[in-house]
Write a protein that holds these residues in place. Structure first.
Motif, mmCIF file in Angstrom:
data_model
loop_
_atom_site.group_PDB
_atom_site.id
_atom_site.type_symbol
_atom_site.label_atom_id
_atom_site.label_comp_id
_atom_site.label_asym_id
_atom_site.label_seq_id
_atom_site.Cartn_x
_atom_site.Cartn_y
_atom_site.Cartn_z
ATOM 1 N N GLN A 56 -0.184 0.790 5.027
ATOM 2 C CA GLN A 56 -0.826 -0.721 4.861
ATOM 3 C C GLN A 56 -2.018 -0.441 4.142
ATOM 4 O OE1 GLN A 56 -1.843 -0.410 9.313
ATOM 5 N NE2 GLN A 56 0.002 -1.534 9.857
ATOM 6 N N HIS A 57 -2.747 -1.293 3.939
ATOM 7 C CA HIS A 57 -4.093 -1.670 2.962
ATOM 8 C C HIS A 57 -5.010 -0.695 3.602
ATOM 9 C CE1 HIS A 57 -3.130 -4.760 0.082
ATOM 10 N NE2 HIS A 57 -2.374 -5.165 0.941
ATOM 11 N N LYS A 58 -5.969 -0.315 2.875
ATOM 12 C CA LYS A 58 -7.208 0.354 3.103
ATOM 13 C C LYS A 58 -8.135 -0.314 3.814
ATOM 14 C CE LYS A 58 -6.686 3.256 -1.016
ATOM 15 N NZ LYS A 58 -7.064 4.080 -2.164
ATOM 16 N N ARG A 59 -8.219 -0.397 5.004
ATOM 17 C CA ARG A 59 -9.282 -1.326 5.881
ATOM 18 C C ARG A 59 -10.178 -0.781 6.504
ATOM 19 N NH1 ARG A 59 -6.359 -6.364 5.075
ATOM 20 N NH2 ARG A 59 -4.092 -6.254 5.178
ATOM 21 N N GLY A 60 -10.619 0.524 6.322
ATOM 22 C CA GLY A 60 -11.600 1.234 6.930
ATOM 23 C C GLY A 60 -11.043 2.556 7.694
ATOM 24 N N HIS A 68 -2.328 1.282 11.259
ATOM 25 C CA HIS A 68 -3.103 1.091 12.323
ATOM 26 C C HIS A 68 -2.024 -0.127 13.026
ATOM 27 C CE1 HIS A 68 -6.218 -0.308 15.162
ATOM 28 N NE2 HIS A 68 -6.461 0.909 15.362
ATOM 29 N N TYR A 69 -1.985 0.005 14.679
ATOM 30 C CA TYR A 69 -1.129 -1.091 15.226
ATOM 31 C C TYR A 69 -1.691 -2.374 15.009
ATOM 32 C CZ TYR A 69 2.124 -2.724 18.718
ATOM 33 O OH TYR A 69 2.810 -3.391 19.256
ATOM 34 N N SER A 70 -2.890 -2.700 14.822
ATOM 35 C CA SER A 70 -3.518 -3.876 14.904
ATOM 36 C C SER A 70 -3.005 -4.719 13.459
ATOM 37 C CB SER A 70 -4.855 -3.883 14.912
ATOM 38 O OG SER A 70 -5.614 -3.265 13.623
ATOM 39 N N ASP A 71 -2.493 -4.090 12.482
ATOM 40 C CA ASP A 71 -2.050 -4.688 11.261
ATOM 41 C C ASP A 71 -0.949 -4.875 10.992
ATOM 42 O OD1 ASP A 71 -2.417 -5.349 8.720
ATOM 43 O OD2 ASP A 71 -3.173 -3.591 7.989
ATOM 44 N N SER A 72 -0.333 -6.050 10.429
ATOM 45 C CA SER A 72 0.973 -6.600 10.164
ATOM 46 C C SER A 72 1.370 -6.496 8.737
ATOM 47 C CB SER A 72 1.228 -7.834 10.792
ATOM 48 O OG SER A 72 0.182 -8.727 10.305
ATOM 49 N N ILE A 73 0.433 -6.094 7.778
ATOM 50 C CA ILE A 73 0.560 -6.047 6.645
ATOM 51 C C ILE A 73 1.241 -4.673 6.003
ATOM 52 C CG2 ILE A 73 0.052 -6.534 4.011
ATOM 53 C CD1 ILE A 73 -0.232 -9.080 5.871
ATOM 54 N N LEU A 74 2.505 -4.704 5.144
ATOM 55 C CA LEU A 74 2.826 -3.601 4.692
ATOM 56 C C LEU A 74 3.087 -3.327 3.458
ATOM 57 C CD1 LEU A 74 4.863 -0.965 5.756
ATOM 58 C CD2 LEU A 74 6.795 -2.376 5.501
ATOM 59 N N LEU A 75 2.552 -2.252 2.759
ATOM 60 C CA LEU A 75 2.630 -1.861 1.480
ATOM 61 C C LEU A 75 3.695 -1.044 0.909
ATOM 62 C CD1 LEU A 75 -0.978 -0.891 0.390
ATOM 63 C CD2 LEU A 75 0.121 -3.393 0.156
ATOM 64 N N GLY A 76 4.315 -0.506 1.933
ATOM 65 C CA GLY A 76 5.764 0.171 1.593
ATOM 66 C C GLY A 76 5.836 1.249 2.535
ATOM 67 N N GLN A 160 0.448 3.390 -7.172
ATOM 68 C CA GLN A 160 -1.078 2.957 -7.297
ATOM 69 C C GLN A 160 -1.179 3.144 -5.496
ATOM 70 O OE1 GLN A 160 -2.332 1.840 -10.138
ATOM 71 N NE2 GLN A 160 -4.235 2.592 -9.178
ATOM 72 N N VAL A 161 -0.295 3.105 -4.730
ATOM 73 C CA VAL A 161 -0.569 2.899 -3.149
ATOM 74 C C VAL A 161 -1.181 4.434 -2.815
ATOM 75 C CG1 VAL A 161 0.017 2.724 -1.014
ATOM 76 C CG2 VAL A 161 0.966 1.197 -2.848
ATOM 77 N N GLY A 162 -2.222 4.545 -1.969
ATOM 78 C CA GLY A 162 -2.760 5.680 -1.506
ATOM 79 C C GLY A 162 -3.603 5.393 -0.293
ATOM 80 N N ASN A 163 -3.814 6.375 0.674
ATOM 81 C CA ASN A 163 -4.644 5.987 1.686
ATOM 82 C C ASN A 163 -6.078 6.401 1.633
ATOM 83 O OD1 ASN A 163 -2.116 5.238 3.101
ATOM 84 N ND2 ASN A 163 -1.986 7.319 3.784
#
Length: 708
Positions: A56-60, A68-76, A160-163
């Motif tokens: 998912q996105h880097k959100r903190g 994180h289970y609260s998230d619903s956006i997938l980057l891959g 480009q995707v990373g955590n």
């Protein structure tokens, strides 16, 4: 929000998942994916380099694992993740089915998602595709079944995707043939220079559309009506190493068999402890905890040539956390891996001139305070797992005599003066160095190095300099020997006061190597017990700048962070094991749940779970190096540990229940046991410990013996 049980029922209706009768059926990988658990969710096998799962996105902070289970956006779906850490990194080699060129993410629902050990699945809707993932140790396997609805079949390969802190610094995507890609990804982050090589093979020819050279590529299968199966092998050394790993671990294309093999691999490891309990929730929490302990350390080498007979090297060494419970647990149930762990430490020592602190993907992060590999290596030497004890001892000694990370001040002053250490945290640093010095001293004594024993034993006692006999707290000391005048035992400023992710209440007790010495600093043993009682009662405001790691509070006891983990067991050293009993039961009941927010703090690469495993069985090693296993209050009716060489050790709690929580008496191999602890050899050689449980405190158990 749906309950976990109803959600899982919904999932089974949406996705047809093969069922297994192995111990994996009791694992709930979603525990810790919410709250502050930070655990990895996806497909892997025990101790594997590949951790293949959603990104998912880097959100903190709560996205350190990339999910994180609260998230619903997938980057891959990326091939490398951390589990439970307090910092984010990895997320390497990310693939995403896309509906149209330019798409880089999609929305997903947890109702369309399922995960079990070794397998992850998601039914995507934009585009319509059924995604399945499984893995071996060094190879991730994907199966994409695209809907036959006229939509284009495309797979985005996004370097480009990373955590977390991960930032791409270099990459290569090369098409070797119509069915193979290879290259590397290089990045800077928590690991300051991480390099991973890969080979990706496809079950059918594919074409590439380059969006951004060597960074973003669109992969198009030439036969979109067929499922696209992809295998991605990793190597820390080279593309050739990745291809070697592919041939050694996954030469074929049978996804279902690979998934079954992953399940068998997990079942073998989970079977190292067989338990009996009438509580299905306890069973799920226990086996999920055991599952979480085996996400890392991760292998960090290519498949060895059998003729060379070399052991394995490992990475993801969260040692400030794991020296406390995880590594002592491993000495019981993973004995055959200990020589490789020791050799990994020595390999790193030869490369960087000191034992690892927090080692990640070939990089030293120097994260956290102290020398946490030293007590782990010392424990392995004292328990007989190290082939060359003398060489390992010299590495321990040298690592404690370098000048970096406040050790120069410690050598010069005999403690770490706060007015000469600009980076703060001097009390935490000093106490951690004391327990590391104790490990050096214990090994020196065993090897007959008298001078070294005396020197390091004296340094291990320097915790006494920080103890304020008036306030009964550990306090910072300046270069003239005076305590810091301003002092608040509760309020915390994250990484900018005298403690590390904690306050003065939590750091009174960080003397696990010498509990009796700590007790002797108090006016009396009774006063020590009263102070310990107060820890679980005192309330107060930690302040707005407190570390988020200070969680899972009972009074000022913080089970959500590692410095508190041994504290309850100190009652046994004061001859009051009955006082520990209700607290242990409370922590196991309140701080661990069969739910998304099922952990009271971040998992920290298995440490949080290892505490539960040991405590649920009724044992805990307090002294980090060569310490005794203190008897607590088992919630399991029986645990059978496979301790190596065909031996088993059985812990049986008779008449055990939610009310019968106190040990009344004990028998070891049929003989009455008066002491409230076991030595490592008592367990390692195999046998049976029977604990008679009852509803009232008893006089069972002498004090845990003081070391000679």
């Amino acid at each position: 929000m749906k309950t976990l049980r109803s959600l899982l029922t919904t999932l089974l209706l949406v996705i047809t998942i093969p069922s297994f009768s192995s111990l994996t059926q009791y694992v709930n990988p979603y525990i810790g994916t919410g709250g502050h658990g930070h655990v990895f969710l996806g497909a892997n096998v025990p101790f594997s380099l590949v951790q293949l799962g959603p990104n998912q996105h880097k959100r903190g902070w709560d996205w350190c694992s990339g999910y994180h289970y609260s998230d619903s956006i997938l980057l891959g779906f990326s091939h490398m993740h951390l589990s439970g850490t307090g910092c984010g990194d990895l997320g390497d080699l990310c693939f995403l089915p896309i509906k149209q060129v330019g798409q880089t993410e999609t929305v997903f629902s947890h109702a369309d998602e399922q995960c079990r050990p070794g397998y992850y699945a998601l039914r995507m809707h934009s585009p319509e595709v059924f995604v399945e993932l499984t893995a071996t140790q060094r190879v991730g396997m994907h199966r994409y079944t695209f809907a036959n609805n006229g939509q284009p079949s495309m797979l985005l390969f996004n370097m480009q995707v990373g955590n977390g802190w991960d930032e791409l610094t270099g990459s290569k995507i090369h098409q070797d043939s119509p069915t193979q890609l290879s290259g590397f990804r290089r990045s800077h982050g928590w690991a300051d220079d991480q390099m991973i090589y890969y080979v990706a093979q496809f079950s059918q020819p594919v074409t590439l559309d380059t969006v951004s050279n060597d960074i973003i590529t669109i992969i198009r299968p030439t036969r979109p009506a067929e499922p696209l199966v992809m295998k991605v092998a990793l190597s820390p050394t080279s593309v050739e190493g990745a291809l070697h790993n592919m041939k050694a671990e996954l030469p074929g294309w049978n996804f279902d068999q690979t998934m079954k093999d992953a399940d068998k691999a997990w079942d073998r490891e989970l079977s190292r402890i067989k338990i009996k309990t009438n509580d299905p929730t306890v069973r799920r929490i226990f086996y999920t905890a055991l599952y979480h302990t085996m996400t890392a350390p991760s292998v960090f080498c290519d498949v060895p040539d059998d003729q060379q007979g070399k052991g394995l090297l490992y990475t993801t060494l969260s040692l400030w956390d794991t020296y406390r419970s995880l590594h002592p647990l491993f000495t019981l149930i993973q004995p055959e891996k200990q020589a490789d762990f020791a050799e990994t430490f020595m390999h790193i020592y030869r490369q960087q001139g000191k034992l690892p602190v927090w080692h990640l993907m070939g990089c030293e992060t120097n994260c956290m305070v102290g020398s946490p590999a030293v007590p782990v290596l010392g424990d392995l030497i004292l328990k007989g797992f190290v082939n060359n004890a003398e060489e390992a001892f010299q590495a321990m000694k040298s690592s404690q005599l370098i000048s970096e990370r406040s050790l120069g001040l410690l050598r010069e002053y005999g403690y770490i003066p706060y007015d000469l250490e600009p980076s703060n945290e001097t009390v935490a640093k000093a106490l951690e160095y004391c327990l590391a010095d104790d490990a050096v001293a214990r090994v020196a004594k065993q090897l007959g190095h008298t001078d070294d024993y005396q020197y390091f034993n004296q340094r291990a006692q320097s915790y006494r300099k920080y103890f304020d006999r008036q306030s009964l707290f550990m306090r910072a000391v300046d270069s003239k020997g005076n305590f810091r005048p301003e002092f608040d035992p509760i309020r915390v400023i994250h990484r900018a006061d005298d403690y590390t992710e904690g306050n003065a209440w939590q750091y009174i007790w960080l003397v696990p190597h010498d509990p009796h010495g700590l007790i002797s600093l108090f006016p009396s043993e009774q006063r020590f017990v009263e102070k310990l009682d107060s820890l679980f009662l005192v309330e107060g405001d930690l302040g707005e700048e407190a570390s988020p790691d200070i969680s899972g509070l009972i009074g000022q006891y913080a089970h959500g962070n590692e410095p508190s983990h041994h504290i309850i067991y100190l009652y046994n050293y004061a001859g009051r094991p009955a006082k520990a009993t209700p607290l242990l039961r409370r922590v196991m009941k309140e701080m661990y749940h069969d739910d998304f927010d099922g952990l009271s703090g971040n998992e920290d690469v298995g440490q949080m779970s290892a505490w539960y495993i040991l405590s649920a069985m009724g044992l805990y090693q307090v002294e980090p190096s060569g310490g005794k296993f203190v008897i607590g209050s088992p919630v399991l009716d029986e645990a059978i540990l496979h301790v190596g060489e065909g031996h088993t050790f059985t812990i049986r709690a008779l008449n055990n229940s939610a009310k019968n929580i106190y040990v009344q008496s004990a028998r070891l191999n049929g003989k009455k046991l008066n002491q409230s602890y076991l030595c490592f050899d008592d367990i390692h050689r195999g046998g049976t410990l029977e604990l008679q449980m009852g509803p009232e405190p008893s006089r069972f158990g002498t004090k845990v013996k003081e070391r000679p």
